[in-house]
Design a protein around this motif. Structure first.
Motif, PDB file in Angstrom:
ATOM      1  N   PHE A 133       0.827  -1.201   0.000  1.00 49.19           N
ATOM      2  CA  PHE A 133       0.000   0.000   0.000  1.00 49.19           C
ATOM      3  C   PHE A 133       0.862   1.252   0.000  1.00 49.19           C
ATOM      4  O   PHE A 133       0.658   2.166  -0.821  1.00 49.19           O
ATOM      5  N   ILE A 134       1.856   1.301   0.883  1.00 43.96           N
ATOM      6  CA  ILE A 134       2.729   2.472   0.950  1.00 43.96           C
ATOM      7  C   ILE A 134       3.509   2.641  -0.359  1.00 43.96           C
ATOM      8  O   ILE A 134       3.679   3.759  -0.865  1.00 43.96           O
ATOM      9  N   ASN A 135       3.982   1.533  -0.930  1.00 41.92           N
ATOM     10  CA  ASN A 135       4.684   1.609  -2.219  1.00 41.92           C
ATOM     11  C   ASN A 135       3.815   2.291  -3.271  1.00 41.92           C
ATOM     12  O   ASN A 135       4.287   3.119  -4.059  1.00 41.92           O
ATOM     13  N   CYS A 136       2.529   1.933  -3.294  1.00 45.47           N
ATOM     14  CA  CYS A 136       1.625   2.475  -4.308  1.00 45.47           C
ATOM     15  C   CYS A 136       1.186   3.898  -3.981  1.00 45.47           C
ATOM     16  O   CYS A 136       0.915   4.686  -4.894  1.00 45.47           O
ATOM     17  N   VAL A 137       1.138   4.241  -2.701  1.00 42.78           N
ATOM     18  CA  VAL A 137       0.901   5.633  -2.331  1.00 42.78           C
ATOM     19  C   VAL A 137       2.023   6.504  -2.886  1.00 42.78           C
ATOM     20  O   VAL A 137       1.799   7.608  -3.387  1.00 42.78           O
TER      21      VAL A 137
END
Length: 452
Positions: free
Chosen positions: A380-384
């Motif tokens: 999720f953080i990678n895609c944020v």
């Protein structure tokens, strides 16, 4: 508590014609999205810090350049433990709020992580998207089918990353198994099944009582009907009431999600039939503790899911897991994903292949290294940071598709009959009773809008 409608609140200064502005500086605008560098901090607010929410704030604290800046819950009694845990893990003391609307006014927050009761998931997600925040939302993503569709629409309209909390999709072994099936290595998969047999204790009976000090009961109810405080409708036991929950079919949607993935289905089924009941325990519980559902797709393929909340045997050597049945053999997840070809030595039909070879684990540990070991929160953080929705392990659209299965099962159970579903319109043709469950009567101002 604010009395204004959230839609009016969100028409304010948080949104601008030129895009959505997040709190941190040194960002690169990409249309209505923001691309962040690996060294730029992502500020996260965790909404709902009891039970699963504890895992949320602990895991986000462990990810480099992520800060849990805010803890939000309707029960102020939970704050001391949460603050201490975050401060110990990160060295930063988070702020606290009881109202999600106050959290969304904070321009320094980049993303929210939702671990509240089911009936709040959609509204919080939509509000967050409108306020320019990315969202991690626990399973089941929605309370109704219509809510799930509105969550997808909000994610697309406001260009937000919205990750569904179906976290088994992030496990390398699961990703390898799904690749194995989807590449046709067991032939054509004609049926899949998920099972989750978890004994649950009785919740007994509780009388209505005064609201405990520090509990914001009105905010807990949110979109749900007004009613007096009751301990059985609060922490965790809310799972067993139709006002707030989607029964075990929704609560334990993981195996149903993997059953659909193994069938390689990216659409809704045409037919559903579900039966079950609330057995053994005498209590306030409304939702079934035994339930079975069968779904049929347009091509005739079948998905089955069964939950049992009482003592029971295993199936396929598992109490929690998946089975897949193909033209060349079958697979299950018991003790690690294994595939089997042909029948057994007990098969006597002379026309049936006598292939009893056991393939064993579908991939070695070294082979699994080709799959990213980033867990659901890291993904999720990678895609944020990247703004690449296609790299999400569980985009909200996939979450909506799997959660819709749980809703369909519950609607069939509650109407007491097999139902025909229109996958494109997401309605039941000419079925007033079944269609009445597609949405709910919302308690103002906690209303999921028709136009997000």
């Amino acid at each position: 508590m604010e009395s204004n409608n959230r839609r009016d609140f969100l028409k304010g200064s948080l949104l601008s014609a030129g895009g959505i502005l997040l709190g941190n500086s040194n960002v690169i605008a990409a249309g209505n999205n923001i691309v962040k560098g690996a060294n730029e901090r992502i500020n996260v607010a965790v909404i709902g810090i009891n039970g699963k929410g504890k895992h949320h704030y602990k895991r986000f604290c462990e990810i480099p350049n992520v800060r849990v800046t805010t803890l939000c819950d309707v029960d102020e009694r939970l704050f001391p433990e949460g603050i201490a845990a975050v401060e110990k893990l990160s060295g930063f003391k988070p702020k606290t709020e009881v109202d999600i609307r106050k959290v969304l006014e904070d321009k320094n927050i980049d993303a929210i992580s939702i671990a509240t009761p089911d009936h709040w998931h959609a509204l919080m997600t939509i509000w967050a998207c409108q306020a320019g925040k990315d969202v991690y939302v626990e399973k089941p993503v929605s309370f109704t089918i219509q809510e799930g569709r509105k969550m997808v629409e909000a994610s697309r309209k406001y260009n937000r990353i919205v990750q569904a909390g179906t976290n088994m999709r992030s496990e390398p072994a699961v990703r390898a198994a799904m690749q194995f099936l989807n590449q046709g290595k067991l032939g054509e998969i004609y049926m899949s099944k998920g099972v989750c047999f978890k004994p649950r204790n009785s919740i007994g009976f509780q009388k209505d009582s005064p609201i405990p000090k520090g509990v914001h009961w009105d905010l807990h109810l949110g979109p749900a009907p007004e009613r007096p405080f009751n301990e059985n409708r609060f922490h965790y036991n809310w799972h067993y009431f139709w006002d707030y929950a989607t029964a075990e079919m929704g609560n334990i949607v993981h195996q149903m999600d993997l059953a659909r993935w193994g069938l390689n289905k990216h659409e809704h089924p045409l037919k559903v039939h579900s039966s079950g009941g609330t057995f053994v325990w005498k209590s306030d519980m409304e939702t079934p503790n035994i339930q079975h559902a069968t779904f049929e797709y347009a091509d005739g393929k079948i998905l089955q899911y069964e939950v049992r909340g009482l003592y029971t045997n295993e199936e396929g050597g598992m109490k929690v897991g998946n089975l897949y049945f193909g033209s060349e053999g079958w697979m299950n997840s018991e003790g690690g994903w294994k595939s089997y070809y042909g029948g057994s030595e007990a098969d006597t039909d002379p026309g049936f292949p006598k292939r009893t070879e056991k393939a064993g684990p579908i991939m070695s540990q070294s082979d699994l290294s080709m799959f990213s070991k980033d867990d659901h929160y890291q993904n999720f953080i990678n895609c944020v940071r990247s703004r690449k929705r296609e790299e999400q392990y569980a985009d909200i659209l996939e979450g909506h598709r799997s959660t819709t299965l749980s809703h369909l099962a519950n609607i069939s159970y509650r109407t007491g009959r097999k139902l025909i579903f229109n996958p494109d319109a997401e309605t039941f043709n000419d079925d007033v009773e079944a269609n009445s469950y597609l949405t709910r009567n919302y308690r103002y101002p906690f209303v999921v809008p028709n136009e997000v």
